[in-house]
Design a protein around this motif. Structure first.
Motif, PDB file in Angstrom:
ATOM      1  N   ILE A   1       0.839  -1.198   0.000  1.00  0.00           N
ATOM      2  CA  ILE A   1       0.000   0.000   0.000  1.00  0.00           C
ATOM      3  C   ILE A   1       0.873   1.246   0.000  1.00  0.00           C
ATOM      4  N   ALA A   2       1.933   1.223   0.814  1.00  0.00           N
ATOM      5  CA  ALA A   2       2.851   2.358   0.849  1.00  0.00           C
ATOM      6  C   ALA A   2       3.463   2.603  -0.519  1.00  0.00           C
ATOM      7  N   GLN A   3       3.798   1.525  -1.227  1.00  0.00           N
ATOM      8  CA  GLN A   3       4.375   1.670  -2.561  1.00  0.00           C
ATOM      9  C   GLN A   3       3.369   2.279  -3.526  1.00  0.00           C
ATOM     10  N   TRP A   4       2.109   1.868  -3.430  1.00  0.00           N
ATOM     11  CA  TRP A   4       1.072   2.416  -4.304  1.00  0.00           C
ATOM     12  C   TRP A   4       0.937   3.922  -4.102  1.00  0.00           C
ATOM     13  N   VAL A   5       0.960   4.367  -2.850  1.00  0.00           N
ATOM     14  CA  VAL A   5       0.903   5.794  -2.556  1.00  0.00           C
ATOM     15  C   VAL A   5       2.140   6.501  -3.091  1.00  0.00           C
ATOM     16  N   ALA A   6       3.312   5.908  -2.837  1.00  0.00           N
ATOM     17  CA  ALA A   6       4.576   6.530  -3.231  1.00  0.00           C
ATOM     18  C   ALA A   6       4.679   6.687  -4.744  1.00  0.00           C
ATOM     19  N   GLU A   7       4.181   5.707  -5.481  1.00  0.00           N
ATOM     20  CA  GLU A   7       4.257   5.787  -6.939  1.00  0.00           C
ATOM     21  C   GLU A   7       3.454   6.950  -7.491  1.00  0.00           C
ATOM     22  N   LYS A   8       2.403   7.330  -6.766  1.00  0.00           N
ATOM     23  CA  LYS A   8       1.628   8.507  -7.190  1.00  0.00           C
ATOM     24  C   LYS A   8       2.368   9.797  -6.838  1.00  0.00           C
ATOM     25  N   LEU A   9       2.987   9.824  -5.662  1.00  0.00           N
ATOM     26  CA  LEU A   9       3.653  11.050  -5.224  1.00  0.00           C
ATOM     27  C   LEU A   9       4.941  11.331  -5.988  1.00  0.00           C
ATOM     28  N   ILE A  10       5.680  10.283  -6.327  1.00  0.00           N
ATOM     29  CA  ILE A  10       6.974  10.500  -6.963  1.00  0.00           C
ATOM     30  C   ILE A  10       6.820  11.116  -8.344  1.00  0.00           C
ATOM     31  N   LYS A  11       5.677  10.884  -8.982  1.00  0.00           N
ATOM     32  CA  LYS A  11       5.425  11.492 -10.285  1.00  0.00           C
ATOM     33  C   LYS A  11       5.104  12.972 -10.165  1.00  0.00           C
ATOM     34  N   ALA A  12       4.705  13.394  -8.977  1.00  0.00           N
ATOM     35  CA  ALA A  12       4.330  14.798  -8.770  1.00  0.00           C
ATOM     36  C   ALA A  12       5.445  15.618  -8.169  1.00  0.00           C
ATOM     37  N   ASN A  13       6.603  15.005  -7.901  1.00  0.00           N
ATOM     38  CA  ASN A  13       7.723  15.747  -7.303  1.00  0.00           C
ATOM     39  C   ASN A  13       8.248  16.830  -8.250  1.00  0.00           C
TER      40      ASN A  13
END
Length: 283
Positions: A271-283
């Motif tokens: 679940i943490a990875q799923w969230v992180a994959e969304k955030l890393i694209k918005a950095n």
């Protein structure tokens, strides 16, 4: 571009950290009070700096990071602690769950780009939902706005029913809208009258995990963790024989119990990875 970084408050055994690193982040530091958990963190994340007490951390000793994650304590929030007559359940006013305010202080001091909070679903209801309103208001007063969702581990490839609330907020910016999209297909629960395929693999049962119920040391009396295999009575005898011949533990010793509690408190890395994959694209 430089690799984005995270800092982990109440890190436990690193569920948030593992998921974010799988998505491309690097863990800069972790704060965890339990010495056994810190030993696990030091072994799994040797590149990260470990700190012991969140109350002693802040801008003076924490490196600036892109994301701060925090699965703050749930003891004063969870249903398990809110039974009638239990005077320790006080929500965010409790001694343990009240450490949420340390998260807010650290956010105000360090101002990461994103913050990801995790807790039990009862946070939505405790104290007539006033505590959840307090969480939202405290984040907003600190400059953070975002979304929240209840996510279940069983829809991320984990054979376990574990529903947790995840709140993702950005500093003066909204997180990616994809965080509100479906995380994974949701399978319909088959009716009891529907025919089942036998034997069913053990990993298809959500109850067949270390922390299937509220505690790893809990003995289920309602057959919730039994896996049915036709003509499989002999397997019980074989398990006993394996224990006697090979020394495999059937119950819980001290190390098993520590592992159970650590796993029970951990954030599911998928679940943490799923969230992180969304955030890393918005950095």
């Amino acid at each position: 571009m430089p690799q984005p970084t995270i800092g982990s408050l109440f890190a436990g055994i690193g569920g948030f950290d593992a998921g974010f690193e799988n998505a491309g982040y690097r863990t800069a530091w972790q704060v965890e009070l339990n010495p056994t958990n810190r030993a696990v963190l030091a072994d799994r994340f040797p590149h990260a700096t470990q700190h012991e007490d969140v109350r002693h951390c802040g801008a003076h000793n924490l490196q600036t990071v892109d994301v701060i994650t925090a699965g703050f304590p749930c003891q004063d929030i969870s249903i398990a602690g809110s039974r009638p007559g239990n005077q320790t359940t006080r929500g965010l006013r409790g001694e343990r769950s009240g450490l949420f305010w340390q998260v807010i202080r650290i956010l105000q001091e360090t101002q990461p780009r994103w913050v990801v909070l995790e807790n039990v679903v009862n946070l939505l209801a405790i104290n007539d939902s006033q505590d959840f309103e307090t969480v939202i208001r405290a984040l907003a007063d600190s400059g953070y706005v975002g979304f929240w969702r209840v996510l279940n581990a069983q829809y991320f490839g984990v054979p376990q029913q574990r529903r947790r609330i995840f709140l993702v907020a950005g500093h003066q910016r909204m997180p990616p809208i994809e965080l509100l999209a479906d995380a994974a297909p949701v399978d319909a629960i088959p009716p009891a009258s529907q025919s089942q395929q036998w034997p069913r693999p053990a990993d298809t049962w959500a109850a067949n995990t270390l922390l299937a119920n509220k505690a790893g040391s809990q003995i289920a009396m309602g057959c919730t963790t039994f896996v049915a295999h036709p003509n499989g009575w002999h397997q019980m005898a074989e398990r006993q024989r394996t224990s006697e011949n090979d020394g495999l533990c059937l119950g819980l010793d001290a190390s098993n119990l520590a592992e159970a509690f650590a796993a029970g408190n951990a954030v599911v890395p998928q679940i943490a990875q799923w969230v992180a994959e969304k955030l890393i694209k918005a950095n």
